[in-house]
Structure formats: structure tokens, C-alpha cells
Write a protein that holds these residues in place. Structure first.
Motif, short mmCIF file in Angstrom:
data_model
loop_
_atom_site.label_atom_id
_atom_site.label_comp_id
_atom_site.label_asym_id
_atom_site.label_seq_id
_atom_site.Cartn_x
_atom_site.Cartn_y
_atom_site.Cartn_z
N GLY A 231 22.88 -50.44 -30.19
CA GLY A 231 21.93 -49.33 -30.14
C GLY A 231 20.81 -49.53 -29.13
N ALA A 232 19.92 -48.54 -29.08
CA ALA A 232 18.90 -48.50 -28.03
C ALA A 232 17.62 -49.23 -28.39
CB ALA A 232 18.57 -47.04 -27.70
N LEU A 233 17.47 -49.71 -29.62
CA LEU A 233 16.23 -50.37 -30.01
C LEU A 233 16.26 -51.84 -29.57
CD1 LEU A 233 15.45 -48.96 -33.57
CD2 LEU A 233 14.32 -48.43 -31.42
N ARG A 234 15.51 -52.14 -28.55
CA ARG A 234 15.47 -53.51 -28.05
C ARG A 234 14.99 -54.46 -29.15
NH1 ARG A 234 11.39 -55.75 -23.32
NH2 ARG A 234 12.32 -57.83 -23.13
N ASN A 235 15.66 -55.56 -29.26
CA ASN A 235 15.38 -56.62 -30.24
C ASN A 235 15.84 -56.29 -31.66
OD1 ASN A 235 14.03 -58.35 -28.35
ND2 ASN A 235 12.22 -57.04 -28.54
N PHE A 236 16.27 -55.06 -31.89
CA PHE A 236 16.75 -54.68 -33.22
C PHE A 236 18.01 -53.82 -33.11
CE2 PHE A 236 12.13 -55.25 -33.59
CZ PHE A 236 12.07 -56.21 -34.60
N ASN A 237 18.98 -54.33 -32.36
CA ASN A 237 20.19 -53.53 -32.12
C ASN A 237 21.48 -54.32 -32.34
OD1 ASN A 237 20.04 -55.20 -29.92
ND2 ASN A 237 20.16 -53.56 -28.38
N ARG A 238 21.43 -55.24 -33.31
CA ARG A 238 22.65 -55.97 -33.69
C ARG A 238 23.16 -55.56 -35.07
NH1 ARG A 238 22.11 -62.24 -31.54
NH2 ARG A 238 21.42 -61.74 -29.42
N GLY A 239 22.53 -54.56 -35.66
CA GLY A 239 22.95 -54.11 -36.97
C GLY A 239 22.30 -54.83 -38.13
N TYR A 240 21.31 -55.66 -37.84
CA TYR A 240 20.71 -56.46 -38.90
C TYR A 240 19.64 -55.70 -39.69
CZ TYR A 240 23.06 -60.40 -36.64
OH TYR A 240 23.99 -61.25 -36.11
N THR A 241 19.18 -54.56 -39.16
CA THR A 241 18.32 -53.70 -39.99
C THR A 241 19.10 -53.26 -41.22
OG1 THR A 241 16.96 -52.93 -38.14
CG2 THR A 241 17.08 -51.51 -40.09
N TYR B 156 11.33 -60.71 -41.03
CA TYR B 156 11.12 -59.62 -40.08
C TYR B 156 11.37 -60.04 -38.63
CZ TYR B 156 8.99 -55.95 -43.02
OH TYR B 156 8.74 -54.94 -43.92
N ALA B 157 12.06 -61.13 -38.40
CA ALA B 157 12.28 -61.61 -37.04
C ALA B 157 13.15 -60.65 -36.25
CB ALA B 157 12.93 -63.00 -37.07
N TYR B 158 13.18 -60.85 -34.92
CA TYR B 158 14.12 -60.11 -34.09
C TYR B 158 15.54 -60.38 -34.55
CZ TYR B 158 10.44 -59.25 -30.54
OH TYR B 158 9.32 -58.84 -29.87
N ASP B 159 16.42 -59.44 -34.27
CA ASP B 159 17.82 -59.61 -34.69
C ASP B 159 18.43 -60.92 -34.19
OD1 ASP B 159 17.65 -57.19 -35.98
OD2 ASP B 159 19.36 -56.27 -34.96
N ARG B 160 18.12 -61.30 -32.96
CA ARG B 160 18.75 -62.50 -32.41
C ARG B 160 18.30 -63.78 -33.12
NH1 ARG B 160 14.94 -61.12 -28.36
NH2 ARG B 160 13.37 -62.75 -27.95
N CYS B 161 17.23 -63.68 -33.92
CA CYS B 161 16.72 -64.83 -34.64
C CYS B 161 17.25 -64.90 -36.07
CB CYS B 161 15.19 -64.77 -34.66
SG CYS B 161 14.38 -66.35 -35.00
N MET B 162 17.88 -63.83 -36.53
CA MET B 162 18.37 -63.78 -37.91
C MET B 162 19.82 -64.25 -37.99
SD MET B 162 16.92 -60.20 -39.42
CE MET B 162 15.22 -60.01 -39.93
N SER B 163 20.14 -64.96 -39.08
CA SER B 163 21.52 -65.45 -39.17
C SER B 163 22.00 -65.78 -40.58
CB SER B 163 21.68 -66.72 -38.31
OG SER B 163 20.82 -67.76 -38.78
N GLU B 164 21.14 -65.67 -41.62
CA GLU B 164 21.60 -66.27 -42.87
C GLU B 164 20.98 -65.67 -44.12
OE1 GLU B 164 20.44 -70.28 -42.12
OE2 GLU B 164 18.43 -70.00 -42.91
N PHE B 165 21.78 -65.81 -45.20
CA PHE B 165 21.30 -65.72 -46.57
C PHE B 165 21.45 -67.11 -47.19
CE2 PHE B 165 22.74 -61.23 -46.07
CZ PHE B 165 21.54 -60.60 -46.37
N THR B 166 20.74 -67.36 -48.29
CA THR B 166 20.84 -68.64 -48.97
C THR B 166 21.70 -68.51 -50.23
OG1 THR B 166 18.92 -68.29 -50.42
CG2 THR B 166 18.49 -69.18 -48.21
#
Length: 243
Positions: free
Chosen positions: A139-149, A209-219
């Protein structure tokens, strides 16, 4: 809320596997809308994130796409929050176990929002998740366009709080293996530690609330909480369909 969760569960063990039937509502103003390919990519991203394929644990939660419903309504597309009751009352399908995912346009300050499972009794027609169409993969939202929202908001729909819930104070987010965090993460820092003695902030957790590229996990603890919430609130209600 945690006391009510324990009461509802009683002596029952939470569900081992959770399969979420998913209905995606694509809102459009006639010109703009989420492409079909992005919707499919969003479902694939959900299954990868909740399956532990980006990092963290396999939560045992899976999403099965049941339908994609395209609705042309410029008002709902441009302001889903302001038209929430009318939109959801008209479009929502299924019972408490069905994820209704609405894709429209929000502001860059609000990328998405969700109901919690324990709200269902009081407002079944409002149950669901709304996300900005530009936050889908590609998508077009820079930093939030990997589907992690979508991953994040559906975490709320499954019963998770933000990792920074209650700041450094107890009970935090109510999950033992997510260290306390005084404030949300901004951007994609190398690391941060805002609560003394509890471990470094969970900046890579999908519920921060990090950028998508910084998110990766659940515990593991978050996975347990989602299964508990599912068993307590999304499989034991007697009303199979709010309509």
C-alpha cells in the motif's frame, strides 16, 4: 476484565487451535479501493504473522477467507468511524467467531481500530476490525504498508492489549512474557528500555507501535491469552448471528 475471563473459562482448557472465518468488506468511493490482490496478500500476511513465520511463536491462530464483499459508498469509505453503526449494521456477517474486516480510508493518525471480544455481548453488530486500505501489503502508507496494521488490530479483536498498556505499572498488558513498556515505540529504534528491572521494551512485538519493518512477533503468553479469549468470548455465546 481478567477476572471475568477467569470466571468464564472456569476449569476448561482453552482451545488448542483457533480457526477464524473471515469476511472482508472492501469499501470504495467508486475510484479508490483495496485491490483484490492486496486483500489476498493481507490474509496471507495474517497467517504468516500468527503462524510465527516472521519471528516469535506460532500462535495456533489461522484465518480462512470466506468472502470478499465490495460495497460502493463514498461516505463509508471516507469516514468509516463516523458512519460505523450504519456501515456495520448493514454489512456485518456471522456470529462472535466471524472476523468482519472492513477496509476503507482513515487518517494517517488512525490506521485502524478494533473491538474487543468481551464487548460482543453489549454490541454484536459493532464487532469487527477497520483498517486503512493503504496499510495493506504494497500500500501507499510509507512505513505501514506490510499489512501489520491488520495484524495489530486483529490482535485486539482476539483480546490482546498494547504492550505499553498501563506503562510501567502493574498489570501492564496482563501477559507475563511481554516486558513492561512506559510508552509506545516510534519508528524502528535499535532498542529501548523504558521500565527499569523488567527487561528491554518489546519493540518487535506486533502489539507495539513500531514501523512495520520493525515488527515481527507475538509471544507464547500472548498466544495463550488469545486462545483463552477465544474460548471464553467467541465460542460460548448463545447468539450465533446478531441479525
Amino acid at each position: 476484565m481478567l477476572d471475568d475471563l477467569a470466571r468464564r473459562l472456569g476449569d476448561r482448557a482453552p482451545a488448542v487451535e483457533v480457526t477464524v472465518p473471515t469476511v472482508v468488506h472492501v469499501l470504495t468511493d467508486g475510484r479508490r479501493r483495496a485491490p483484490d490482490s492486496a486483500v489476498r496478500s493481507q490474509i496471507a500476511t495474517l497467517n504468516a504473522a500468527y503462524g510465527g513465520r516472521y519471528g516469535g511463536v506460532d500462535t495456533g491462530v489461522r484465518f480462512v477467507l470466506e468472502a470478499v464483499v465490495v460495497t460502493r459508498n463514498p461516505s463509508w469509505f471516507a469516514d468509516p468511524l463516523g458512519n460505523e453503526a450504519a456501515m456495520k449494521s448493514s454489512l456485518r456477517r456471522g456470529g462472535p467467531e466471524t472476523l468482519n474486516l472492513y477496509i476503507a480510508q482513515l487518517s494517517e493518525l488512525v490506521l485502524g481500530y478494533s473491538t474487543y471480544p468481551y464487548w460482543y455481548d453489549g454490541g454484536p453488530l459493532l464487532d469487527g476490525v477497520v483498517i486503512d486500505w493503504r496499510s495493506l501489503p504494497g500500500g501507499a502508507l510509507r512505513n505501514f504498508n506490510r499489512g501489520y496494521t491488520g495484524v495489530h488490530e486483529i490482535g485486539h479483536w482476539l483480546g490482546l492489549f498494547h504492550t505499553f498498556e498501563n506503562g510501567c505499572g502493574a498489570p501492564g498488558d496482563g501477559v507475563d512474557d511481554t516486558p513492561a513498556e512506559e510508552m509506545p515505540t516510534e519508528g524502528c529504534p535499535a532498542g529501548k528500555d523504558t521500565c527499569p528491572g523488567g527487561g528491554k521494551d518489546p519493540i518487535h512485538n506486533f502489539m507495539d507501535y513500531a514501523y512495520d519493518r520493525c515488527m515481527s512477533e507475538f509471544t507464547k503468553g500472548q498466544a495463550v491469552r488469545m486462545h483463552e479469549m477465544w474460548s471464553a468470548y467467541r465460542t460460548t455465546l448463545t447468539n450465533p448471528d446478531p441479525r
